[in-house]
Every structure is written in C-alpha cells, then in structure tokens.
Design a protein around this motif. Sequence first.
Motif, PDB file in Angstrom:
ATOM      1  N   ILE A 170      -9.311  -1.906  29.445  1.00  0.00           N
ATOM      2  CA  ILE A 170      -9.367  -1.799  28.433  1.00  0.00           C
ATOM      3  C   ILE A 170      -9.931  -2.050  27.168  1.00  0.00           C
ATOM      4  O   ILE A 170      -9.405  -1.977  25.582  1.00  0.00           O
ATOM      5  CB  ILE A 170      -8.523  -3.761  28.413  1.00  0.00           C
ATOM      6  CG1 ILE A 170      -7.685  -4.278  29.060  1.00  0.00           C
ATOM      7  CG2 ILE A 170      -8.117  -4.770  26.553  1.00  0.00           C
ATOM      8  CD1 ILE A 170      -7.361  -5.764  29.268  1.00  0.00           C
ATOM      9  N   VAL A 173      -8.782   1.405  25.975  1.00  0.00           N
ATOM     10  CA  VAL A 173      -7.342   1.501  24.866  1.00  0.00           C
ATOM     11  C   VAL A 173      -7.800   0.731  23.638  1.00  0.00           C
ATOM     12  O   VAL A 173      -7.349   1.469  22.394  1.00  0.00           O
ATOM     13  CB  VAL A 173      -6.081  -0.245  25.989  1.00  0.00           C
ATOM     14  CG1 VAL A 173      -5.205  -0.168  24.371  1.00  0.00           C
ATOM     15  CG2 VAL A 173      -6.004   0.311  26.638  1.00  0.00           C
ATOM     16  N   ASP A 283       3.447  -4.458  27.962  1.00  0.00           N
ATOM     17  CA  ASP A 283       3.370  -3.501  27.853  1.00  0.00           C
ATOM     18  C   ASP A 283       3.224  -2.139  27.698  1.00  0.00           C
ATOM     19  O   ASP A 283       3.030  -0.924  27.578  1.00  0.00           O
ATOM     20  CB  ASP A 283       3.187  -4.283  26.002  1.00  0.00           C
ATOM     21  CG  ASP A 283       4.158  -4.097  25.410  1.00  0.00           C
ATOM     22  OD1 ASP A 283       5.760  -4.831  26.167  1.00  0.00           O
ATOM     23  OD2 ASP A 283       4.373  -5.488  24.253  1.00  0.00           O
ATOM     24  N   TRP A 284       1.481  -2.349  27.843  1.00  0.00           N
ATOM     25  CA  TRP A 284       0.127  -1.541  28.401  1.00  0.00           C
ATOM     26  C   TRP A 284       0.463  -1.127  29.888  1.00  0.00           C
ATOM     27  O   TRP A 284       0.032   0.170  30.616  1.00  0.00           O
ATOM     28  CB  TRP A 284      -1.657  -2.340  28.671  1.00  0.00           C
ATOM     29  CG  TRP A 284      -1.911  -2.109  27.008  1.00  0.00           C
ATOM     30  CD1 TRP A 284      -1.247  -1.473  25.782  1.00  0.00           C
ATOM     31  CD2 TRP A 284      -2.768  -3.021  26.565  1.00  0.00           C
ATOM     32  NE1 TRP A 284      -2.474  -2.023  25.242  1.00  0.00           N
ATOM     33  CE2 TRP A 284      -2.670  -2.692  25.036  1.00  0.00           C
ATOM     34  CE3 TRP A 284      -3.608  -3.489  26.899  1.00  0.00           C
ATOM     35  CZ2 TRP A 284      -4.142  -3.739  24.318  1.00  0.00           C
ATOM     36  CZ3 TRP A 284      -4.619  -4.645  26.771  1.00  0.00           C
ATOM     37  CH2 TRP A 284      -4.691  -4.303  25.036  1.00  0.00           C
ATOM     38  N   SER A 287       3.379   1.297  29.689  1.00  0.00           N
ATOM     39  CA  SER A 287       3.732   2.718  28.878  1.00  0.00           C
ATOM     40  C   SER A 287       2.122   3.684  29.899  1.00  0.00           C
ATOM     41  O   SER A 287       2.256   4.678  29.477  1.00  0.00           O
ATOM     42  CB  SER A 287       2.678   2.246  27.550  1.00  0.00           C
ATOM     43  OG  SER A 287       1.373   2.281  27.667  1.00  0.00           O
ATOM     44  N   ALA A 289      -1.316   2.687  30.049  1.00  0.00           N
ATOM     45  CA  ALA A 289      -2.147   1.647  29.694  1.00  0.00           C
ATOM     46  C   ALA A 289      -3.120   1.965  30.298  1.00  0.00           C
ATOM     47  O   ALA A 289      -4.729   1.965  30.443  1.00  0.00           O
ATOM     48  CB  ALA A 289      -2.200   1.896  28.537  1.00  0.00           C
TER      49      ALA A 289
END
Length: 323
Positions: A170, A173, A283-284, A287, A289
């Motif tokens: 994170i 990110v 969402d992460w 994707s 991420a």
Amino acid sequence: MKAIARSEYGSAEVLNLEEVDKPIVSNQGVLVKVYATSVNAGDWHLMRGTPLITRLIYGGLRQPKIKILGFDVAGRVEAVGNDVTQFKPGDEVFGDLSECGFGAFAESVCAAESALVLKPNTISFEEAAAVPGAALPALQGLRDCGHIQPGQKVLISGASGGVGSFAVQIAKVFGAEVTALCRTEKIDKVRSLGPDHIIDYTQIDVTQSGIDYDLILDAAAYRSVFDYFSILKPGGTYVLVGGSIARLFQILLLGSLISKFSRRRVTTLVSTPNQADLQILKDWLASGAIAPLIDHIYSLDELPSAMSKLEQRQVTGKVVVRV
C-alpha cells in the motif's frame, strides 16, 4: 451447521468443531455461506481474553459472550433481509465482521450490509478472506495516522506479517520509497511484495543504519519507540499498528507527551472497519496493485492448529481457513 466454537477463555485447545444453529437473517442482515476466513491477532486475543480490556469491550469477564470467533469472511450470499439493497443471493462478497458480532469461523454467518463489499472475480475466496483484518489497518495506519505522501521514505517494521505485508504494497501504491524490515528466512517472500529496500534485522541494526525516514509503520513493536528516534526525521511520524501489548500501552499513555517533546509525531492506530475503505481495497485487488501473502491454507477442523501457529509467530503473511 458446523462451526468452531468455544465456551471459555484459553489456548487453541478451547476451540472445538461443533454443530450449532444456523443464523437467522434479520431485516438488515445478509446471510453469507462462508467459503473462507482467516485468523488474526485480534482473534487470539479474544480467544485468550487478554489483555483484560478485551473482556470489558466485548463482554464476558469470566466466560466469553462471543462463542464463534472470526471476523475476516469471504463467501456467497445465501439470503438477504427485507431492508438490504446492496446485495442479492448469489453475490460473492468479502468483508470484516468485527463491528457486527464476529462469527466467521462457521459454515454460515449473518453480517451487516455495511460490513461487506463484492469480491473481485479476479481473486479466489481464500485470497479475499486474507485481506480485511490486515489490509484495513495497513491502509488506515499509513493514510490516516501516517499521512503518507508520494516520495517519502517509509520504513515498515514487521514487513513479513499480515499487516506489514499489505503495508509494504500500500505504501508503494501511495508512491513512497519503501524499506521493509524482516529477518533472514523471510527475505525472499518479502521481496515479492515489491519494496525498494529490504533490511535483515538479524544482520543490521536499522537504528544504526544512518538512513532517516519520514514515516515508520511498526507492525511488530518489539522495540521501544525511543529506539527509532535516531532514524525518524524531525517532524516525522511513528505509527504503532501491532505487536507487543506493552508497547501499545506505552504509546496510548505517553504518545502525546513524547510527540510534544521529541518534535516527532508518535501515535497508535485504532482501526475502524468501514465499507468505503473495503471498496478501496477491492479496487486495488482487482487491478493487481495489492495481493495477499498467504502462508498456508487450513481446513475448518484444522483451525485450532492455524490459531496456534499464528500465536507462536510462525506465520509469513496470512493464515487462511477454507470452509
């Protein structure tokens, strides 16, 4: 239905596989068929009833009121109450049940609508179950307590644990330069998380490294906060997220005083599960991420063994239970 239940505080030996009544859906509830759950430090604190404040918060000074533990959940919606608008039977969901009664160590659980989000179809139930209880504290610790900014130098202590492994990802990110702190045998798995630097604390004392950090997120907390001041920039922030109870109370009692006289912000996270942050994590995950680092997957009847492994700190990332 089958569930892992307990009637007293103690070690993992108090956890038993039992037949219990299936929960009844309320008007505001979502009945979830549990496909996977995971174990967290919060689960074993509740299992043992330590520290004492956990008994005061959740009830049951002598005997626990919460019979079925577990707050990470991933599964499929079986039924919804009349007032539920976000989900329908058949939806694949995951979430955090710590604000709505726990109960994920079972074949079915009734959850509040606000505790769940739809599961991305790109990840498994086991992967989804590994997320909420670890990734939510990582997100909130970095963003809300640490006020992380792009380009900052961030140190993640305890990078191989559940919270730490998500915190590394994170922080990346958010655009930070991330250093992960772990021990020798966990370096390869931590490297897969994508940190910019890794420090093996069995070989190098990070407090003597000469590198200054804008933000330190401590998910291990086995050293005093004062030890980190030599590498925390003036105006920088130290955030305690997990680890030693003694360190937690040190920060709770003295954090504001330490901050005032050290020119460094010292704080501890009180994680607040919420649907908006679960949506961010969803969402992460969709994707790519972020992704959970899973140590091992157990069956429901092996859950006591999973809890023992976590309590003995033999885990890299998360321990998941397939239900």
